[in-house]
Design a protein around this motif. Structure first.
Motif, PDB file in Angstrom:
ATOM      1  N   SER A  71     -23.926 -20.630  22.192  1.00 41.16           N
ATOM      2  CA  SER A  71     -24.154 -21.976  21.665  1.00 41.16           C
ATOM      3  C   SER A  71     -23.443 -22.167  20.331  1.00 41.16           C
ATOM      4  O   SER A  71     -22.820 -23.210  20.087  1.00 41.16           O
ATOM      5  CB  SER A  71     -25.658 -22.214  21.503  1.00 41.16           C
ATOM      6  OG  SER A  71     -25.914 -23.489  20.969  1.00 41.16           O
ATOM      7  N   ARG A  72     -23.505 -21.160  19.474  1.00 43.12           N
ATOM      8  CA  ARG A  72     -22.829 -21.261  18.181  1.00 43.12           C
ATOM      9  C   ARG A  72     -21.317 -21.309  18.360  1.00 43.12           C
ATOM     10  O   ARG A  72     -20.616 -22.027  17.632  1.00 43.12           O
ATOM     11  CB  ARG A  72     -23.221 -20.082  17.280  1.00 43.12           C
ATOM     12  CG  ARG A  72     -22.695 -20.223  15.864  1.00 43.12           C
ATOM     13  CD  ARG A  72     -23.158 -19.102  14.963  1.00 43.12           C
ATOM     14  NE  ARG A  72     -22.523 -17.829  15.266  1.00 43.12           N
ATOM     15  CZ  ARG A  72     -22.520 -16.784  14.435  1.00 43.12           C
ATOM     16  NH1 ARG A  72     -23.141 -16.856  13.266  1.00 43.12           N
ATOM     17  NH2 ARG A  72     -21.930 -15.655  14.774  1.00 43.12           N
ATOM     18  N   VAL A  74     -19.638 -22.642  20.854  1.00 43.30           N
ATOM     19  CA  VAL A  74     -19.275 -24.003  21.255  1.00 43.30           C
ATOM     20  C   VAL A  74     -19.438 -24.967  20.085  1.00 43.30           C
ATOM     21  O   VAL A  74     -18.586 -25.835  19.855  1.00 43.30           O
ATOM     22  CB  VAL A  74     -20.121 -24.459  22.455  1.00 43.30           C
ATOM     23  CG1 VAL A  74     -19.870 -25.935  22.767  1.00 43.30           C
ATOM     24  CG2 VAL A  74     -19.811 -23.616  23.683  1.00 43.30           C
ATOM     25  N   ASP A  75     -20.531 -24.825  19.334  1.00 40.06           N
ATOM     26  CA  ASP A  75     -20.758 -25.710  18.186  1.00 40.06           C
ATOM     27  C   ASP A  75     -19.610 -25.612  17.183  1.00 40.06           C
ATOM     28  O   ASP A  75     -19.178 -26.623  16.609  1.00 40.06           O
ATOM     29  CB  ASP A  75     -22.072 -25.364  17.490  1.00 40.06           C
ATOM     30  CG  ASP A  75     -23.293 -25.769  18.304  1.00 40.06           C
ATOM     31  OD1 ASP A  75     -23.134 -26.571  19.249  1.00 40.06           O
ATOM     32  OD2 ASP A  75     -24.396 -25.277  18.000  1.00 40.06           O
ATOM     33  N   ARG A  76     -19.121 -24.408  16.965  1.00 35.57           N
ATOM     34  CA  ARG A  76     -18.016 -24.229  16.020  1.00 35.57           C
ATOM     35  C   ARG A  76     -16.732 -24.863  16.546  1.00 35.57           C
ATOM     36  O   ARG A  76     -15.947 -25.419  15.767  1.00 35.57           O
ATOM     37  CB  ARG A  76     -17.810 -22.739  15.740  1.00 35.57           C
ATOM     38  CG  ARG A  76     -18.880 -22.151  14.831  1.00 35.57           C
ATOM     39  CD  ARG A  76     -18.708 -20.660  14.647  1.00 35.57           C
ATOM     40  NE  ARG A  76     -19.574 -20.150  13.589  1.00 35.57           N
ATOM     41  CZ  ARG A  76     -19.682 -18.867  13.264  1.00 35.57           C
ATOM     42  NH1 ARG A  76     -18.973 -17.957  13.924  1.00 35.57           N
ATOM     43  NH2 ARG A  76     -20.493 -18.484  12.289  1.00 35.57           N
ATOM     44  N   VAL A  78     -16.617 -27.500  18.517  1.00 36.31           N
ATOM     45  CA  VAL A  78     -16.815 -28.941  18.367  1.00 36.31           C
ATOM     46  C   VAL A  78     -16.588 -29.359  16.915  1.00 36.31           C
ATOM     47  O   VAL A  78     -15.931 -30.370  16.640  1.00 36.31           O
ATOM     48  CB  VAL A  78     -18.219 -29.347  18.844  1.00 36.31           C
ATOM     49  CG1 VAL A  78     -18.506 -30.809  18.490  1.00 36.31           C
ATOM     50  CG2 VAL A  78     -18.356 -29.144  20.352  1.00 36.31           C
ATOM     51  N   GLU A  79     -17.117 -28.577  15.977  1.00 35.70           N
ATOM     52  CA  GLU A  79     -16.917 -28.880  14.553  1.00 35.70           C
ATOM     53  C   GLU A  79     -15.435 -28.846  14.200  1.00 35.70           C
ATOM     54  O   GLU A  79     -14.941 -29.683  13.428  1.00 35.70           O
ATOM     55  CB  GLU A  79     -17.678 -27.866  13.697  1.00 35.70           C
ATOM     56  CG  GLU A  79     -19.190 -28.026  13.752  1.00 35.70           C
ATOM     57  CD  GLU A  79     -19.911 -26.904  13.024  1.00 35.70           C
ATOM     58  OE1 GLU A  79     -19.221 -26.061  12.403  1.00 35.70           O
ATOM     59  OE2 GLU A  79     -21.153 -26.867  13.075  1.00 35.70           O
ATOM     60  N   HIS A  82     -13.791 -31.955  15.618  1.00 41.75           N
ATOM     61  CA  HIS A  82     -14.177 -33.104  14.800  1.00 41.75           C
ATOM     62  C   HIS A  82     -13.355 -33.146  13.513  1.00 41.75           C
ATOM     63  O   HIS A  82     -12.914 -34.217  13.076  1.00 41.75           O
ATOM     64  CB  HIS A  82     -15.665 -33.040  14.454  1.00 41.75           C
ATOM     65  CG  HIS A  82     -16.562 -33.617  15.495  1.00 41.75           C
ATOM     66  ND1 HIS A  82     -16.351 -34.857  16.067  1.00 41.75           N
ATOM     67  CD2 HIS A  82     -17.693 -33.129  16.080  1.00 41.75           C
ATOM     68  CE1 HIS A  82     -17.295 -35.109  16.948  1.00 41.75           C
ATOM     69  NE2 HIS A  82     -18.116 -34.072  16.981  1.00 41.75           N
ATOM     70  N   ASN A 136     -22.250 -29.440  29.108  1.00 41.77           N
ATOM     71  CA  ASN A 136     -21.526 -28.682  28.097  1.00 41.77           C
ATOM     72  C   ASN A 136     -21.393 -29.521  26.826  1.00 41.77           C
ATOM     73  O   ASN A 136     -20.958 -30.670  26.867  1.00 41.77           O
ATOM     74  CB  ASN A 136     -20.144 -28.328  28.665  1.00 41.77           C
ATOM     75  CG  ASN A 136     -19.322 -27.466  27.742  1.00 41.77           C
ATOM     76  OD1 ASN A 136     -19.158 -27.779  26.568  1.00 41.77           O
ATOM     77  ND2 ASN A 136     -18.779 -26.386  28.276  1.00 41.77           N
ATOM     78  N   ALA A 137     -21.758 -28.940  25.672  1.00 41.32           N
ATOM     79  CA  ALA A 137     -21.711 -29.688  24.413  1.00 41.32           C
ATOM     80  C   ALA A 137     -20.297 -30.129  24.066  1.00 41.32           C
ATOM     81  O   ALA A 137     -20.099 -31.169  23.431  1.00 41.32           O
ATOM     82  CB  ALA A 137     -22.289 -28.830  23.287  1.00 41.32           C
ATOM     83  N   HIS A 138     -19.310 -29.345  24.485  1.00 40.91           N
ATOM     84  CA  HIS A 138     -17.920 -29.699  24.226  1.00 40.91           C
ATOM     85  C   HIS A 138     -17.534 -30.942  25.024  1.00 40.91           C
ATOM     86  O   HIS A 138     -16.853 -31.839  24.519  1.00 40.91           O
ATOM     87  CB  HIS A 138     -17.025 -28.519  24.601  1.00 40.91           C
ATOM     88  CG  HIS A 138     -15.838 -28.370  23.723  1.00 40.91           C
ATOM     89  ND1 HIS A 138     -14.859 -27.443  23.951  1.00 40.91           N
ATOM     90  CD2 HIS A 138     -15.442 -29.034  22.606  1.00 40.91           C
ATOM     91  CE1 HIS A 138     -13.926 -27.536  23.024  1.00 40.91           C
ATOM     92  NE2 HIS A 138     -14.252 -28.489  22.201  1.00 40.91           N
ATOM     93  N   ALA A 141     -19.226 -33.999  23.421  1.00 35.95           N
ATOM     94  CA  ALA A 141     -18.572 -34.439  22.187  1.00 35.95           C
ATOM     95  C   ALA A 141     -17.293 -35.215  22.499  1.00 35.95           C
ATOM     96  O   ALA A 141     -16.988 -36.218  21.841  1.00 35.95           O
ATOM     97  CB  ALA A 141     -18.263 -33.234  21.306  1.00 35.95           C
TER      98      ALA A 141
END
Length: 208
Positions: A71-72, A74-76, A78-79, A82, A136-138, A141
């Protein structure tokens, strides 16, 4: 008679969020070096400098921390995408889509080995399966970025489906690129980015 003032000392333990981050960093390192299956919880705690009991205050199992590392990861990503988008004017929607896709490909290229370890893929140059979920968070986003388009044409594709299909295209293309022997990955990545952004322009009807 002078009075000695007692100043509070430094805390003997880190805040919970810092300790959790240390465990995630340690797990990521152990997974990258040994693979998820071979990694042991005691190796993770030793690298993080904590007791086994501290591990179980934050995670219930090795699988639990593996999911948190995923999860981290993918979050990174996405960040990072962005940040690439924010460098462009808000009214340059096509440029922002291009920046997102370009950085997505390059981020995967840069972190391919960790990605393959975390997502159960076999080593570079091996055949693997690709799975892309709309949850998927990606993907989500990128869907939000698509919905930021000012005055989309009436026949513009559904943003959720467009995000899923375009994500599948760049993700699958990058995966295929990395899992074939190539002497010039950077040049091939540039060519892939050109192809993917062209595909996105035509599918999203960016010229309308």
């Amino acid at each position: 008679m002078s009075v000695r003032r007692i100043t509070p000392g430094r805390p003997r333990t880190k805040p919970a969020e810092e300790r959790r981050a240390d465990l995630l960093d340690a797990a990521e390192g152990v997974f990258a070096e040994r693979g998820v299956d071979a990694a042991r919880i005691d190796e993770i705690t030793e690298r993080a400098g904590v007791a086994i009991g501290t591990f179980y205050l934050h995670f219930s199992s090795k699988r639990d921390i593996m999911l948190a590392v995923q999860s981290r990861f993918v979050d990174r990503l996405v960040e990072r995408q962005h940040a690439a988008v924010q460098n462009l004017p808000a009214d340059d929607w096509t440029g922002r889509v291009d920046a997102w896709l370009s950085d997505a490909v390059r981020a995967y290229v840069e972190h391919a080995e960790l990605h393959d370890v975390l997502y159960g893929h076999t080593p570079i140059n091996a055949r693997t399966e690709i799975q892309v979920s709309p949850e998927n968070a990606h993907v989500e986003a990128f869907r939000r970025l698509i919905t930021e388009r000012p005055d989309p044409p009436a026949d513009a594709p559904n943003p959720a489906m467009a995000a899923l299909l375009i994500h599948s295209a760049w993700y699958g293309g990058t995966h295929a690129l990395l899992h074939h022997e190539a002497d010039d990955i950077d040049r091939m990545a540039d060519e892939l980015i050109a192809d993917i952004t062209d595909l996105a322009h035509r599918y999203l009807r960016s010229d309308v």
